[in-house]
Design an enzyme around this catalytic site. Structure first.
Site: not given
Ligand code: AGP
Length: 613
Positions: A102, A486, A509
């Site tokens: 890993n 989120e 904007h």
């Protein structure tokens, strides 16, 4: 991000490896594989995709010499596409060494070139394969097993957690670590290695945390931990703070749905542990700073990734609002390539569910090296980050299985509420009555979440209507802006629909140019300072024919004219609204993904613990 397991002395090694990998599946599911001793050779079994495919491949064919060393791997692909050839374990040219890895070997191309020039043939496109060949090369030069590993490791740049077995040393399992998590589990006449505790918890709670540049030489009834020079190190055996993990969905269709429903209890538990009374000052004894240091605190920096970053953004708003202390929040991956600025009266907070996210870990190490006090907010008190921390604030959400974080986020928010109140009390920056009201309101929140969870019809309806949309926009302002981020992240990661969170005032904007009748705009409308502003930004979107959805505790005719869908939640003070407004967004993402038939708990291309940079 990739999980490794290994055992020695276990009479059912294949079964152990498969069960261990199942507990680590949250770390990746591009492929799975194991290597065991079988007769006079190393046998490697691997399959593309989920662990289930490896199980099917083995299907009773798991003959191996039990009690001998075995290793297993679950992959989240970094180098090389997810196929069987690139799956771990990798094996050396002469089949003497098999390894699982890993991490990322940064100089693998250079090493591959050197080895290829000497006639080594590579089978895979991975960075990992070089390690197996390198170890074999040192073996062939006459080094004994552990020395061959040591010499090979000295040539590697990058990060690794490794499990290694040798054809000719069947009674020993080897492991090594640098910048990737790895524990050695100490059992009775059998020992283990694993990337994370759940893989071995049913077998032992006694572990040794390997540190960077350490090698473990493990037999069934003994072990040695060595440094890269071959010196034997004294290591402490610690006890894991966990009970064996239940991987049951408890009747829910997915872990994500179960974990969403666990949020009221997670919050209740935190409050029970920390907020015993509303008229007494909070005592966060986990924060290891003196009262003087806390009084002098004049700046806080917070570093985190993904959902934890969103919790940190809510935390910024809270701490600034409650104490007036400026808080900078930065994505860890950005922080680590900038000049780290720490000052005498500042602290650094690292936020991480797993406590193993590579970018955040590097960031807190950098801040610590510069002399900053590091406070870690994590769901894993046994993680590397927890062990690096000067102060550790555990969030106790329990094991989170679904890759999409939900309950750990709510628990992180609670940590920030408690920290903000704690600091406000020390700094005397809010009136005592206000703090008392805040504490009382915190206690009401679990019940209010339960009301949302028992009234999901509108959210469901909304999901039916919009599950085929390709783009979604979330808007909010102030303390709910991170909630918009989120909500959008949840939708993206489990449904693969493009979703973006904007501060509502920013729409005009630029992003407003995209709006038409094909795009839903979800407004988070919590009564308070910015309510009217978000409402008027929502009207601007409505005027461009967007489909409008509101998450709000308000009910009135005007809202009904502006919004096509109104998801009602109970009222709470604006400062606590993120705890409630997030819940419908988690559920909306969940139901949309469910309608689309997505793999909700294990979304494509993701892993729960991102242990590579
Ligand atoms: C959340 O749903 C994600 N899967 C991801 O963004 C996660 O929050 C991020 O990788 C950080 O992980 P950590 O909290 O374990 O550090």
């Amino acid at each position: 991000m990739c999980g490794i397991v290994g055992c020695i002395g276990h009479e059912k090694s294949v079964a152990f490896l498969l069960e261990g990998l199942e507990k680590l599946e949250y770390r990746g599911y591009d492929s799975a594989g194991i290597a065991v001793h079988g007769g006079d050779e190393l046998k490697v079994y691997k399959a593309r995709g989920k662990l289930e495919n490896l199980r099917n491949l083995l299907n009773g064919n798991s003959s191996s010499y039990s009690l001998k060393a075995g290793i297993g791997h679950i992959r989240w692909a970094t180098h090389g596409v997810p196929n069987e050839t690139n799956a771990h374990p990798h094996i050396s040219s002469e089949n003497k060494v098999s390894i699982v890895h890993n991490g990322i070997i940064e100089n693998y191309k250079e090493l591959k070139r050197e080895l290829s020039e000497r006639g080594v043939e590579f089978k895979s496109q991975t960075d990992t394969e070089v390690i197996a060949h390198l170890i074999e090369d040192f073996l062939n030069q006459g080094h004994e097993f552990c020395d061959a590993i040591r010499h090979a490791l000295k040539k590697l740049d990058g990060a690794y957690a490794l499990g290694v077995i040798f054809k000719e040393d069947p009674e020993t399992l080897y492991a090594a670590r640098k910048s990737a998590p790895l524990i050695v589990g100490v059992g009775k006449n059998r020992n283990f290695i694993a990337s994370d505790a759940p893989a071995i918890l049913e077998h032992t709670k006694r572990v040794i945390y390997l540190e960077d540049n350490e090698i473990a030489q493990i037999k069934s009834s003994s072990y040695k931990i060595l440094d890269l020079e071959g010196n034997i190190l004294k290591k402490k055996v610690e006890t894991l703070p966990w009970e064996p993990v239940s991987v049951s969905k408890m009747g829910y269709k997915h872990f994500m749905l179960k974990e969403i429903h666990e949020q009221p209890d997670v919050i209740r538990q935190t409050l029970f542990d920390k907020l015993r009374s509303t008229d007494q000052p909070l005592n966060l004894k986990e924060v290891k700073l003196t009262r003087q240091q806390l009084e002098n605190l004049d700046r806080i920096q917070v570093i985190a990734c993904g959902t934890s970053l969103h919790a940190a953004l809510v935390g910024k708003y809270l701490i600034e609002e409650f104490t007036g202390v400026p808080v900078d929040v930065e994505a860890s991956s950005e922080y680590i390539y900038k000049r780290a600025i720490v000052s005498k009266n500042s602290i650094t907070i690292g936020v991480s569910q797993s406590g193993e996210t590579a970018d955040t870990l590097t960031a807190i190490k950098q801040a610590k090296a510069k002399g900053s006090h590091v406070l870690v907010i994590t769901n894993r008190p046994d993680s590397t980050m927890a062990r690096e921390a000067d102060s550790l604030l555990p969030v106790n959400a329990g094991f989170e299985v679904s890759v999409a974080a939900t309950k750990s986020y709510s628990a992180q928010l609670m940590a920030f509420y408690l920290l903000a109140i704690f600091l406000a009390e020390i700094k005397n920056s809010l009136p005592a009555e206000r703090i008392e009201e805040y504490k009382k309101e915190l206690i009401q929140l679990p019940q209010k979440i339960e009301m949302i969870l028992s009234n999901k019809e509108k959210i469901h309806e909304c999901a039916i209507k919009f599950h085929n949309t390709r783009n979604f926009i979330y808007i909010a302002r102030g303390i709910n802006f991170p909630v918009a981020l989120e909500g959008a992240l949840k939708l993206k990661e489990i449904s693969y629909i493009n979703a973006t969170g904007y501060p509502a005032g920013e729409l005009k904007h630029g992003p407003i140019a995209m709006l038409d009748e094909t795009i839903p705009v979800l407004s988070v409308l919590a009564p308070g300072k910015v309510y009217e502003k978000v409402l008027s930004n929502s009207e601007e979107s409505k005027a461009r024919n967007a489909n409008m959805i509101a998450v709000t505790s308000e009910e009135n005719e005007h809202l009904e004219q502006v919004f096509d869908f109104i998801i009602n939640i109970p009222y709470t003070d604006e400062v606590f609204s993120p705890i409630l407004t997030t819940i419908p967004l988690q559920l909306l993402a969940y139901y949309i993904a469910e309608f689309l038939g997505k793999d909700i708990d294990q979304p494509r291309n993701l892993a729960k613990s991102v242990t590579v940079e």
